[in-house]
Scaffold this motif. Sequence first.
Motif, PDB file in Angstrom:
ATOM      1  N   UNK A  66       0.842  -1.194   0.000  1.00  0.00           N
ATOM      2  CA  UNK A  66       0.000   0.000   0.000  1.00  0.00           C
ATOM      3  C   UNK A  66       0.876   1.243   0.000  1.00  0.00           C
ATOM      4  N   UNK A  67       0.591   2.168  -0.914  1.00  0.00           N
ATOM      5  CA  UNK A  67       1.395   3.387  -1.006  1.00  0.00           C
ATOM      6  C   UNK A  67       0.662   4.622  -0.507  1.00  0.00           C
ATOM      7  N   UNK A  68      -0.658   4.548  -0.416  1.00  0.00           N
ATOM      8  CA  UNK A  68      -1.435   5.695   0.056  1.00  0.00           C
ATOM      9  C   UNK A  68      -1.872   5.440   1.492  1.00  0.00           C
ATOM     10  N   UNK A  69      -1.012   5.831   2.427  1.00  0.00           N
ATOM     11  CA  UNK A  69      -1.268   5.612   3.855  1.00  0.00           C
ATOM     12  C   UNK A  69      -1.136   6.942   4.575  1.00  0.00           C
ATOM     13  N   UNK A  70      -2.152   7.267   5.367  1.00  0.00           N
ATOM     14  CA  UNK A  70      -2.113   8.461   6.208  1.00  0.00           C
ATOM     15  C   UNK A  70      -2.257   8.008   7.656  1.00  0.00           C
ATOM     16  N   UNK A  71      -1.306   8.394   8.487  1.00  0.00           N
ATOM     17  CA  UNK A  71      -1.325   8.046   9.910  1.00  0.00           C
ATOM     18  C   UNK A  71      -1.585   9.315  10.720  1.00  0.00           C
ATOM     19  N   UNK A  72      -2.589   9.266  11.579  1.00  0.00           N
ATOM     20  CA  UNK A  72      -2.984  10.426  12.380  1.00  0.00           C
ATOM     21  C   UNK A  72      -2.860  10.089  13.859  1.00  0.00           C
ATOM     22  N   UNK A  73      -2.159  10.939  14.586  1.00  0.00           N
ATOM     23  CA  UNK A  73      -2.032  10.785  16.032  1.00  0.00           C
ATOM     24  C   UNK A  73      -1.807  12.163  16.638  1.00  0.00           C
ATOM     25  N   UNK A  74      -2.280  12.373  17.851  1.00  0.00           N
ATOM     26  CA  UNK A  74      -2.131  13.664  18.512  1.00  0.00           C
ATOM     27  C   UNK A  74      -0.781  13.812  19.213  1.00  0.00           C
ATOM     28  N   UNK A  75      -0.066  12.712  19.411  1.00  0.00           N
ATOM     29  CA  UNK A  75       1.185  12.730  20.161  1.00  0.00           C
ATOM     30  C   UNK A  75       2.376  12.990  19.229  1.00  0.00           C
ATOM     31  N   UNK A  76       3.113  14.039  19.521  1.00  0.00           N
ATOM     32  CA  UNK A  76       4.262  14.395  18.682  1.00  0.00           C
ATOM     33  C   UNK A  76       5.300  13.263  18.643  1.00  0.00           C
ATOM     34  N   UNK A  77       5.559  12.616  19.768  1.00  0.00           N
ATOM     35  CA  UNK A  77       6.531  11.523  19.823  1.00  0.00           C
ATOM     36  C   UNK A  77       6.142  10.374  18.908  1.00  0.00           C
ATOM     37  N   UNK A  78       4.847  10.068  18.850  1.00  0.00           N
ATOM     38  CA  UNK A  78       4.364   9.000  17.965  1.00  0.00           C
ATOM     39  C   UNK A  78       4.586   9.380  16.505  1.00  0.00           C
ATOM     40  N   UNK A  79       4.227  10.584  16.148  1.00  0.00           N
ATOM     41  CA  UNK A  79       4.385  11.052  14.761  1.00  0.00           C
ATOM     42  C   UNK A  79       5.861  11.055  14.381  1.00  0.00           C
ATOM     43  N   UNK A  80       6.710  11.513  15.282  1.00  0.00           N
ATOM     44  CA  UNK A  80       8.158  11.544  15.020  1.00  0.00           C
ATOM     45  C   UNK A  80       8.683  10.121  14.798  1.00  0.00           C
ATOM     46  N   UNK A  81       8.257   9.177  15.643  1.00  0.00           N
ATOM     47  CA  UNK A  81       8.698   7.795  15.515  1.00  0.00           C
ATOM     48  C   UNK A  81       8.229   7.179  14.188  1.00  0.00           C
TER      49      UNK A  81
END
Length: 179
Positions: A66-81
């Motif tokens: 899958x190439x079209x993936x959007x990940x949403x999270x409110x935690x900056x550490x999660x997004x950075x990881x």
Amino acid sequence: MRIISGIFKGRKIQAPKKLPVRPTTDMAKEALFNILNNQYYFDDISVLDLFSGTGNISYEFASRGTEQITAVDANYGCIKFINETAEAFDMTIQTIKSDVFKFLENSKLKYTIIFADPPYNFDVEAFSKIPELVFENQLLEDEGVLIVEHSKHTDLSDLEHYAYSKSYGGNMFSFFEIN
């Protein structure tokens, strides 16, 4: 946590201990992807991973093509990881740091699969806002599915668009579809 299948099969991913997450177990993840594998060609779909945490589910989709993936999270550490891991594996995962409910209220894109793994301690009212916003804002493609992961102690079967649930240990996946 490890990637179950695809080009990165067997790769282990070690998330920082300080992240406020509860990754989907390998057993539950494998069972979920066995269901999805019978319904979708992974390289033809778009995925929205809500409350993405470590990115565990996003990596599994990316590993399977899958190439079209959007990940949403409110935690900056999660997004950075997630960004660091996606870059290390050369995965195309778009990340958005946002409150999931605000994202769902404002999104105009449609997805084939929307996966939500909110905190298990949500009450049913909080859980119900997820399908409510997804269907109200028409975020699913016609043959799409919303999958909400939750504890086996939470019953979402009375919610609109509920189709069925599958239980794996203490994990449960409730599937919601366009009627």
